[in-house]
Design a protein around this motif. Sequence first.
Motif: not given
Length: 290
Positions: A187, A227, A259
């Motif tokens: 992420g 993410d 997200t």
Amino acid sequence: MRVGIVILPEHRWWAAEPLWRMAEEYGFAHAWTYDHLGWRSLVDKSWFDAVPTLTAAAMATSTIRLGTLVASPNFRHPVHFARELTALDDISDGRITLGVGAGGLGFDSQVLGQPELTPGQRVDRFAEFLELLDLILTRDTTDYSGTYYSAVQARRHPGCVQLPRLPFVVAANGPRAMQLAARYGSGWVTTGRGAEDQESWWRSVAELSLRFAEALAEQGRDPAKVDRYLQVDAAPVFSMSSVEHFRDVVGRAAELGFTDVITHWPRADGPYAGKESTVEEIASEVLPEI
């Protein structure tokens, strides 16, 4: 959209434990704490280390993901930190996410008496930090010789519960750091750029989101598998100033393709001054909607 919350490591555990339990009970997807030796206006206030705080939080909860926002190379070495992360991942039964950044200016960069690094040197150090940490957590033994870090036969055993290692969420706003996030990150987390008003801040977030998409393409990463986290309290207005404002913030983040959003547990005074009752209202009115 998932919503996470930061609990600053400022309270003695008898006062902090209920906050971590409530974060889970309220339905937040993840809970974080800062990794600093002292932070901004709170440098002379009570402050505790991130690793034992997260260890205690792991023992007090059972489902919520936990993490650092963000771990700092200013005072951490990958060899020792890998051992701490392996233990945290084990104690939490695979609920730890490593938020990690290049290490900012200020108290953390000065308290050890080290020479001040230029922005370019900080990114160079960050690249070594991520590379070596990734190697130690994924290989049985690691030898490494860099400008900032070295390792001689660093061991992984027993390894992380999460395979091949616990996920990295890499903080990045600049182009070189974004390449590192695109390479190593499960992420990416951003604070946007400093701005005096909300609209300017949101424009910076939109611009950075586009730049990160380009970085992912350059690294050959599938955007659907990375993410995107937005630290929404870097904006001029605290996200939990009201339920209505929080709902708007979440909606705008979703429109930009994020997200996850990360807010902060309200404090009695700044930074993040607010009412704890707002957390309960958001948990009952907003979180079920998303």
